[in-house]
Design an enzyme around this catalytic site. Structure first.
Site, PDB file in Angstrom:
ATOM      1  N   ASN A  10     -11.213 -33.759  -9.958  1.00 12.50           N
ATOM      2  CA  ASN A  10     -11.876 -34.938 -10.793  1.00 12.50           C
ATOM      3  C   ASN A  10     -12.707 -33.763 -11.826  1.00 12.50           C
ATOM      4  O   ASN A  10     -13.800 -33.888 -11.866  1.00 12.50           O
ATOM      5  CB  ASN A  10     -12.207 -36.433  -9.830  1.00 12.50           C
ATOM      6  CG  ASN A  10     -13.670 -36.514 -10.606  1.00 12.50           C
ATOM      7  OD1 ASN A  10     -12.498 -37.239 -12.133  1.00 12.50           O
ATOM      8  ND2 ASN A  10     -13.683 -36.982 -10.020  1.00 12.50           N
ATOM      9  N   LYS A  12     -14.436 -35.917 -14.343  1.00 16.68           N
ATOM     10  CA  LYS A  12     -15.446 -36.860 -14.499  1.00 16.68           C
ATOM     11  C   LYS A  12     -15.533 -37.065 -15.685  1.00 16.68           C
ATOM     12  O   LYS A  12     -13.809 -36.773 -16.786  1.00 16.68           O
ATOM     13  CB  LYS A  12     -17.094 -35.635 -13.896  1.00 16.68           C
ATOM     14  CG  LYS A  12     -16.374 -36.156 -12.537  1.00 16.68           C
ATOM     15  CD  LYS A  12     -18.287 -35.762 -12.015  1.00 16.68           C
ATOM     16  CE  LYS A  12     -17.861 -35.562 -10.535  1.00 16.68           C
ATOM     17  NZ  LYS A  12     -19.018 -35.552  -9.340  1.00 16.68           N
ATOM     18  N   HIS A 100     -15.058 -44.135  -6.797  1.00 14.09           N
ATOM     19  CA  HIS A 100     -15.820 -43.305  -6.956  1.00 14.09           C
ATOM     20  C   HIS A 100     -17.289 -43.816  -6.799  1.00 14.09           C
ATOM     21  O   HIS A 100     -17.430 -44.475  -6.877  1.00 14.09           O
ATOM     22  CB  HIS A 100     -15.215 -42.205  -7.703  1.00 14.09           C
ATOM     23  CG  HIS A 100     -15.741 -42.178  -8.127  1.00 14.09           C
ATOM     24  ND1 HIS A 100     -17.408 -41.198  -8.382  1.00 14.09           N
ATOM     25  CD2 HIS A 100     -15.347 -39.590  -7.592  1.00 14.09           C
ATOM     26  CE1 HIS A 100     -17.347 -39.238  -7.607  1.00 14.09           C
ATOM     27  NE2 HIS A 100     -16.847 -39.297  -7.541  1.00 14.09           N
ATOM     28  N   GLU A 102     -19.845 -42.432  -7.743  1.00 15.42           N
ATOM     29  CA  GLU A 102     -20.766 -42.300  -9.178  1.00 15.42           C
ATOM     30  C   GLU A 102     -20.317 -44.084  -9.470  1.00 15.42           C
ATOM     31  O   GLU A 102     -21.075 -44.406 -10.088  1.00 15.42           O
ATOM     32  CB  GLU A 102     -20.093 -41.440 -10.207  1.00 15.42           C
ATOM     33  CG  GLU A 102     -20.496 -40.197  -9.438  1.00 15.42           C
ATOM     34  CD  GLU A 102     -20.217 -39.035  -9.972  1.00 15.42           C
ATOM     35  OE1 GLU A 102     -18.946 -39.242 -11.001  1.00 15.42           O
ATOM     36  OE2 GLU A 102     -20.266 -37.475  -9.322  1.00 15.42           O
ATOM     37  N   GLU A 172     -15.920 -38.723   1.345  1.00 22.81           N
ATOM     38  CA  GLU A 172     -17.031 -37.724   0.417  1.00 22.81           C
ATOM     39  C   GLU A 172     -18.612 -38.143   0.195  1.00 22.81           C
ATOM     40  O   GLU A 172     -18.908 -39.291  -0.414  1.00 22.81           O
ATOM     41  CB  GLU A 172     -16.720 -38.582  -1.550  1.00 22.81           C
ATOM     42  CG  GLU A 172     -15.091 -37.725  -1.906  1.00 22.81           C
ATOM     43  CD  GLU A 172     -15.414 -37.408  -3.584  1.00 22.81           C
ATOM     44  OE1 GLU A 172     -15.530 -36.006  -4.271  1.00 22.81           O
ATOM     45  OE2 GLU A 172     -15.582 -37.924  -4.294  1.00 22.81           O
ATOM     46  N   GLY A 178     -21.760 -32.587  -6.289  1.00 22.24           N
ATOM     47  CA  GLY A 178     -22.239 -32.133  -7.134  1.00 22.24           C
ATOM     48  C   GLY A 178     -23.355 -31.667  -6.659  1.00 22.24           C
ATOM     49  O   GLY A 178     -24.492 -31.292  -7.762  1.00 22.24           O
ATOM     50  N   SER A 217     -18.887 -30.784  -3.174  1.00 24.59           N
ATOM     51  CA  SER A 217     -19.594 -29.552  -3.305  1.00 24.59           C
ATOM     52  C   SER A 217     -18.141 -28.963  -2.604  1.00 24.59           C
ATOM     53  O   SER A 217     -17.682 -27.315  -2.533  1.00 24.59           O
ATOM     54  CB  SER A 217     -19.968 -29.243  -3.228  1.00 24.59           C
ATOM     55  OG  SER A 217     -21.138 -30.099  -3.429  1.00 24.59           O
ATOM     56  N   GLY A 238     -14.843 -31.613  -7.734  1.00 28.23           N
ATOM     57  CA  GLY A 238     -15.705 -31.830  -8.662  1.00 28.23           C
ATOM     58  C   GLY A 238     -15.032 -30.638  -9.767  1.00 28.23           C
ATOM     59  O   GLY A 238     -14.393 -30.528 -10.456  1.00 28.23           O
TER      60      GLY A 238
HETATM   61  C1  PEP Z   1     -16.380 -35.866  -6.915  1.00 25.50           C
HETATM   62  O1  PEP Z   1     -16.234 -35.408  -8.118  1.00 25.50           O
HETATM   63  O2  PEP Z   1     -14.982 -35.972  -6.520  1.00 25.50           O
HETATM   64  C2  PEP Z   1     -16.997 -34.461  -6.520  1.00 25.50           C
HETATM   65  C3  PEP Z   1     -16.379 -33.982  -5.081  1.00 25.50           C
HETATM   66  O3  PEP Z   1     -17.501 -33.408  -7.120  1.00 25.50           O
HETATM   67  P1  PEP Z   1     -18.568 -32.050  -6.673  1.00 25.50           P
HETATM   68  O4  PEP Z   1     -16.905 -31.011  -6.082  1.00 25.50           O
HETATM   69  O5  PEP Z   1     -18.653 -31.066  -7.508  1.00 25.50           O
HETATM   70  O6  PEP Z   1     -19.374 -32.454  -5.900  1.00 25.50           O
END
Ligand code: PEP
Length: 255
Positions: A10, A12, A100, A102, A172, A178, A217, A238
């Site tokens: 992803n 973003k 998601h 966010e 998640e 992040g 992460s 991400g």
């Molecule tokens: C995501 O955006 O779905 C995500 C898991 O981000 P990250 O891997 O940066 O934590």
């Protein structure tokens, strides 16, 4: 039940369409057919890069899936700034993220909106990736399973077993996205297994066919331990998916 692994990047609101072409090409140089046989791979660019990435994938016949980060549930109409599932399907999009964290936190998406999106995505023969996960406050209050199953049932409301089987779930935890703070494989697996149990209670055997990803992460150093868990079928990545080297290392987690 053998479920094929799925690793999804992803991007973003990163990577313009010119950069996207390079990232996909570099990624494809680092992966070979044996990798794609073992695991499905998909990238999820911003809307503006979808057409460019689709063109590269088609021209070079890359076995890489194309995903979108969001869609509206209506087919068309006066929804300035929105993109419909039908428009994405016309671009040969395979996967669309729905709910998601966010989007839930920053853009006010509710379970009902997410549910409509999931149904719109399925109606165009694309695969929804329904994202669920608890905040740190909710985890500390012992509400993780209630929150996650609530989002799960809300997002899948009104769907039959076939539709659920065609959906991917991504667990998640919001506190891990992040932040560099990954859930331990045991914590992640506990929630992912609870998701599969909840799916089984409502939709029976279909639960064994649903791919459930972990996200938060994920990187080349932790993916193998996560993938070793029986119920974790892949990763939603991400930050570490922006760099083709690190994303390729995640895809090839067994090496
Ligand atoms: C995501 O955006 O779905 C995500 C898991 O981000 P990250 O891997 O940066 O934590």
């Amino acid at each position: 039940m053998v479920r094929k692994g799925l690793i999804v990047g992803n991007w973003k609101m990163n990577i313009n369409h010119l950069e996207a072409i390079q990232v996909v090409q570099k990624l494809s140089y680092r992966l070979d057919l044996g990798d794609y046989e073992r695991v499905d791979v998909a990238v999820v660019p911003a809307f503006t890069a979808l057409r460019s990435v689709q063109t590269v994938i088609e021209a070079d016949r890359l076995p890489i899936g194309l995903g979108a980060q969001n869609c509206h549930w209506e087919e068309s109409g006066a929804f300035t700034g929105e993109v419909s599932a039908g428009m994405l399907a016309k671009l040969s999009v395979n996967y669309v993220l729905a709910g998601h964290s966010e989007r839930r936190a920053l853009f006010g998406e509710t379970d009902d909106m997410v549910n409509r999106k999931v149904k719109a995505i399925l109606s165009h023969q694309m695969t929804p990736i329904l994202c669920v996960g608890e905040t740190l406050d909710q985890r500390e209050a012992g509400e993780t399973l209630a929150v996650v199953t609530g989002q799960l049932m809300g997002g899948l409301s009104g769907m039959d077993a076939d539709a659920v089987t065609s959906t991917v779930i991504a667990y998640e935890p919001v506190w891990a996205i992040g932040t560099g703070q990954t859930a331990t494989p045991e914590d992640a697996a506990e929630v992912v297994s609870a998701i599969r149990v909840a799916l089984g209670e409502r939709w029976g055997d279909a639960a064994e066919h649903v791919r459930i990803l972990y996200g938060g992460s994920v990187n080349a150093g932790n993916i193998a331990a996560l993938m070793a868990k029986r119920d974790i079928d892949g990763g939603l990545v991400g930050g570490a998916s922006l760099d083709p080297d690190s994303f390729a290392s995640i895809v090839r987690y067994w090496i």
